[in-house]
Design an enzyme around this catalytic site. Structure first.
Site, PDB file in Angstrom:
ATOM      1  N   SER A  93       0.436  12.993 -13.794  1.00  0.00           N
ATOM      2  CA  SER A  93       0.134  12.439 -12.375  1.00  0.00           C
ATOM      3  C   SER A  93      -0.335  13.716 -11.531  1.00  0.00           C
ATOM      4  O   SER A  93       0.367  14.688 -11.096  1.00  0.00           O
ATOM      5  CB  SER A  93       1.523  11.941 -11.710  1.00  0.00           C
ATOM      6  OG  SER A  93       1.151  11.505 -10.506  1.00  0.00           O
ATOM      7  N   HIS A 142      -3.298  10.386 -14.246  1.00  0.00           N
ATOM      8  CA  HIS A 142      -2.776   9.293 -13.569  1.00  0.00           C
ATOM      9  C   HIS A 142      -3.105   9.507 -12.026  1.00  0.00           C
ATOM     10  O   HIS A 142      -2.703  10.738 -11.861  1.00  0.00           O
ATOM     11  CB  HIS A 142      -1.301   9.233 -13.748  1.00  0.00           C
ATOM     12  CG  HIS A 142      -0.732   7.969 -13.123  1.00  0.00           C
ATOM     13  ND1 HIS A 142      -0.732   6.897 -13.574  1.00  0.00           N
ATOM     14  CD2 HIS A 142      -0.030   8.081 -11.714  1.00  0.00           C
ATOM     15  CE1 HIS A 142       0.081   6.092 -12.672  1.00  0.00           C
ATOM     16  NE2 HIS A 142       0.536   6.528 -11.778  1.00  0.00           N
ATOM     17  N   ASP A 155      -2.612   8.584  -8.130  1.00  0.00           N
ATOM     18  CA  ASP A 155      -1.918   7.873  -7.242  1.00  0.00           C
ATOM     19  C   ASP A 155      -2.658   7.701  -5.914  1.00  0.00           C
ATOM     20  O   ASP A 155      -2.939   8.672  -5.230  1.00  0.00           O
ATOM     21  CB  ASP A 155      -0.409   8.439  -7.053  1.00  0.00           C
ATOM     22  CG  ASP A 155       0.270   8.265  -8.123  1.00  0.00           C
ATOM     23  OD1 ASP A 155       0.504   7.297  -8.640  1.00  0.00           O
ATOM     24  OD2 ASP A 155       1.101   9.291  -8.775  1.00  0.00           O
ATOM     25  N   MET A 208      -2.223   5.978  -2.178  1.00  0.00           N
ATOM     26  CA  MET A 208      -1.294   5.562  -1.176  1.00  0.00           C
ATOM     27  C   MET A 208      -1.708   5.075   0.027  1.00  0.00           C
ATOM     28  O   MET A 208      -2.642   6.292   0.544  1.00  0.00           O
ATOM     29  CB  MET A 208      -0.058   6.365  -1.420  1.00  0.00           C
ATOM     30  CG  MET A 208       0.742   6.966  -2.534  1.00  0.00           C
ATOM     31  SD  MET A 208       1.921   7.972  -2.398  1.00  0.00           S
ATOM     32  CE  MET A 208       2.514   8.326  -3.878  1.00  0.00           C
ATOM     33  N   HIS A 250      -3.758   4.237  -9.999  1.00  0.00           N
ATOM     34  CA  HIS A 250      -2.446   3.422  -9.671  1.00  0.00           C
ATOM     35  C   HIS A 250      -2.463   3.394  -8.189  1.00  0.00           C
ATOM     36  O   HIS A 250      -2.308   4.015  -7.206  1.00  0.00           O
ATOM     37  CB  HIS A 250      -1.162   4.391 -10.027  1.00  0.00           C
ATOM     38  CG  HIS A 250       0.109   3.540  -9.592  1.00  0.00           C
ATOM     39  ND1 HIS A 250       1.267   4.467  -9.276  1.00  0.00           N
ATOM     40  CD2 HIS A 250       0.310   2.267  -8.965  1.00  0.00           C
ATOM     41  CE1 HIS A 250       2.295   3.524  -9.058  1.00  0.00           C
ATOM     42  NE2 HIS A 250       1.778   2.343  -8.678  1.00  0.00           N
ATOM     43  N   MET A 277      -1.268   1.898  -4.589  1.00  0.00           N
ATOM     44  CA  MET A 277      -0.016   1.566  -3.900  1.00  0.00           C
ATOM     45  C   MET A 277      -0.846   1.489  -2.490  1.00  0.00           C
ATOM     46  O   MET A 277      -0.263   1.924  -1.505  1.00  0.00           O
ATOM     47  CB  MET A 277       1.014   2.726  -4.106  1.00  0.00           C
ATOM     48  CG  MET A 277       1.521   2.839  -5.184  1.00  0.00           C
ATOM     49  SD  MET A 277       2.470   4.474  -5.311  1.00  0.00           S
ATOM     50  CE  MET A 277       0.878   5.367  -6.040  1.00  0.00           C
ATOM     51  N   MET A 304       7.707   0.598 -12.581  1.00  0.00           N
ATOM     52  CA  MET A 304       8.144   1.547 -11.610  1.00  0.00           C
ATOM     53  C   MET A 304       9.462   2.034 -11.928  1.00  0.00           C
ATOM     54  O   MET A 304      10.393   1.242 -11.794  1.00  0.00           O
ATOM     55  CB  MET A 304       7.856   1.453 -10.023  1.00  0.00           C
ATOM     56  CG  MET A 304       6.443   1.309  -9.710  1.00  0.00           C
ATOM     57  SD  MET A 304       5.340   2.816 -10.117  1.00  0.00           S
ATOM     58  CE  MET A 304       6.382   4.067  -9.259  1.00  0.00           C
ATOM     59  N   PHE A 361       6.325   8.775  -3.697  1.00  0.00           N
ATOM     60  CA  PHE A 361       6.650  10.237  -3.774  1.00  0.00           C
ATOM     61  C   PHE A 361       6.651  10.680  -5.233  1.00  0.00           C
ATOM     62  O   PHE A 361       7.176   9.900  -6.232  1.00  0.00           O
ATOM     63  CB  PHE A 361       7.869  10.552  -2.965  1.00  0.00           C
ATOM     64  CG  PHE A 361       7.746  10.049  -1.386  1.00  0.00           C
ATOM     65  CD1 PHE A 361       7.302  10.992  -0.654  1.00  0.00           C
ATOM     66  CD2 PHE A 361       8.430   9.077  -1.137  1.00  0.00           C
ATOM     67  CE1 PHE A 361       7.050  10.586   0.871  1.00  0.00           C
ATOM     68  CE2 PHE A 361       8.244   8.660   0.374  1.00  0.00           C
ATOM     69  CZ  PHE A 361       7.557   9.436   0.951  1.00  0.00           C
ATOM     70  N   GLY A 362       6.249  11.927  -5.425  1.00  0.00           N
ATOM     71  CA  GLY A 362       6.832  12.422  -6.681  1.00  0.00           C
ATOM     72  C   GLY A 362       7.959  12.957  -6.855  1.00  0.00           C
ATOM     73  O   GLY A 362       8.696  13.290  -5.869  1.00  0.00           O
ATOM     74  N   GLY A 363       8.516  13.470  -7.790  1.00  0.00           N
ATOM     75  CA  GLY A 363       9.846  14.182  -7.666  1.00  0.00           C
ATOM     76  C   GLY A 363      11.059  13.664  -7.770  1.00  0.00           C
ATOM     77  O   GLY A 363      12.056  14.185  -7.256  1.00  0.00           O
ATOM     78  N   ASP A 416       6.673   4.817 -14.890  1.00  0.00           N
ATOM     79  CA  ASP A 416       6.112   5.537 -13.722  1.00  0.00           C
ATOM     80  C   ASP A 416       7.026   5.964 -12.833  1.00  0.00           C
ATOM     81  O   ASP A 416       7.676   5.320 -12.175  1.00  0.00           O
ATOM     82  CB  ASP A 416       4.764   5.026 -13.153  1.00  0.00           C
ATOM     83  CG  ASP A 416       4.377   6.193 -12.002  1.00  0.00           C
ATOM     84  OD1 ASP A 416       4.668   7.171 -12.062  1.00  0.00           O
ATOM     85  OD2 ASP A 416       3.636   5.495 -11.250  1.00  0.00           O
ATOM     86  N   GLY A 417       7.491   7.485 -12.871  1.00  0.00           N
ATOM     87  CA  GLY A 417       8.579   7.936 -12.083  1.00  0.00           C
ATOM     88  C   GLY A 417       9.561   8.511 -12.720  1.00  0.00           C
ATOM     89  O   GLY A 417      10.504   7.827 -13.399  1.00  0.00           O
ATOM     90  N   GLY A 461       4.814  13.535 -13.319  1.00  0.00           N
ATOM     91  CA  GLY A 461       3.989  14.518 -12.350  1.00  0.00           C
ATOM     92  C   GLY A 461       4.596  15.748 -12.042  1.00  0.00           C
ATOM     93  O   GLY A 461       4.257  16.772 -12.665  1.00  0.00           O
TER      94      GLY A 461
HETATM   95  C1  DX5 Z   1       5.231   7.443  -7.533  1.00  0.00           C
HETATM   96  C2  DX5 Z   1       3.940   7.818  -8.108  1.00  0.00           C
HETATM   97  C3  DX5 Z   1       4.142   8.414  -9.461  1.00  0.00           C
HETATM   98  C4  DX5 Z   1       4.527   9.898  -9.232  1.00  0.00           C
HETATM   99  C5  DX5 Z   1       5.302  10.523 -10.417  1.00  0.00           C
HETATM  100  O1  DX5 Z   1       4.917   6.894  -6.243  1.00  0.00           O
HETATM  101  O2  DX5 Z   1       3.521   6.615  -8.588  1.00  0.00           O
HETATM  102  O3  DX5 Z   1       3.071   8.386 -10.278  1.00  0.00           O
HETATM  103  O4  DX5 Z   1       3.253  11.039  -9.009  1.00  0.00           O
HETATM  104  O5  DX5 Z   1       5.908  11.601 -10.152  1.00  0.00           O
HETATM  105  P1  DX5 Z   1       6.865  12.316 -10.995  1.00  0.00           P
HETATM  106  O6  DX5 Z   1       6.799  12.303 -12.083  1.00  0.00           O
HETATM  107  O7  DX5 Z   1       7.280  13.485 -10.299  1.00  0.00           O
HETATM  108  O8  DX5 Z   1       8.373  11.223 -10.887  1.00  0.00           O
HETATM  109 ZN    ZN Z   2       1.901   6.371 -10.141  1.00  0.00          ZN
END
Ligand code: DX5
Ligand code: ZN
Length: 215
Positions: A7, A32, A34, A36, A65, A67, A136, A142-144, A174-175, A196
């Site tokens: 990601s 990937h 994202d 938003m 993706h 959102m 999901m 958010f990542g992480g 994803d996530g 990600g």
């Molecule tokens: C979250 C995103 C994910 C995100 C995943 O809303 O859709 O794609 O980038 O990040 P990680 O792998 O760090 O959870």
């Molecule tokens: Zn995503």
């Protein structure tokens, strides 16, 4: 072997070409991406100029993706910006079947994403129309974030639905995917792993991608 989709949300945007080339030169399969809008999710990521910059260097498919609310408005623009797979959220689409047909009519693979609280059973009447289901495993935005464990059960139920209906949909997770949960996700029925933080915070991202791939 699972499809691995790093990601780019976790990439270094000041060095986006470098990070895209790292993925090009790795065992990863897709990018990937994202998107938003600050409405469907409580965060804003990036838009078309950044996506086009990624596409310019990417040598692998862009798995986009969305959102965002009302994704139908932008389907053809995402195609122009380089999307190969376009995924919309079930929770954001009043006429999901129409949105999926619209994505396919624009020459892309069509995916549907579901939030952690959304039951897999709601996919029963769309599963034979989609190329991908993005489950999901965190609340999007958010990542992480920390992986939600109920995901395993959702994958199993979804896998059965896909087998029973002869659907060719891939299951994407994803996530919070990391080197510890990847193998159980694959055993449970996942086809695609998005990662990600696990990839981009790694000291050796290329190796981490290979490690995910061989789980
Ligand atoms: C979250 C995103 C994910 C995100 C995943 O809303 O859709 O794609 O980038 O990040 P990680 O792998 O760090 O959870
Ligand atoms: Zn995503």
């Amino acid at each position: 072997m699972a499809i691995i989709a790093p990601s780019v949300l976790s990439a270094d945007f000041a060095n986006i070409q470098r990070d895209v080339e790292m993925v090009n030169n790795s065992n990863a399969d897709w990018f990937h991406v994202d998107i938003m809008d600050g409405v469907f999710v409580p965060n804003i990521s990036f838009g078309f100029p950044v996506m086009k910059a990624i596409k310019k260097h990417a040598k692998k498919p862009l798995d986009v993706h969305l959102m965002i609310v009302d994704p139908d408005r932008y389907v053809s623009t995402f195609k122009e910006a380089g999307a190969d797979i376009l995924t919309v959220h079930l929770e954001a689409c009043t006429h999901l079947h129409r949105s999926i047909q619209n994505i396919k009519a624009n020459g892309m693979k069509a995916g549907v994403a579901i939030n952690p609280h959304t039951s897999v059973s709601l996919l029963e009447n769309i599963i034979t129309d989609v190329d991908l289901v993005c489950v999901m495993s965190v609340n999007p935005g958010f990542g992480g974030q920390k992986f939600i464990r109920q995901t395993y059960e959702k994958i199993k139920v979804l896998k059965e639905m896909i087998a029973k209906t002869d659907s060719s949909a891939l299951i994407e997770i994803d996530g919070g995917v990391d080197l510890n949960n990847a193998s159980l996700l694959i055993q449970s029925g996942a086809d695609v792993l998005v990662a990600g933080n696990t990839v981009f915070a790694s000291t050796d991202p290329v190796q981490t991608i290979s490690d995910l791939k061989s789980r």
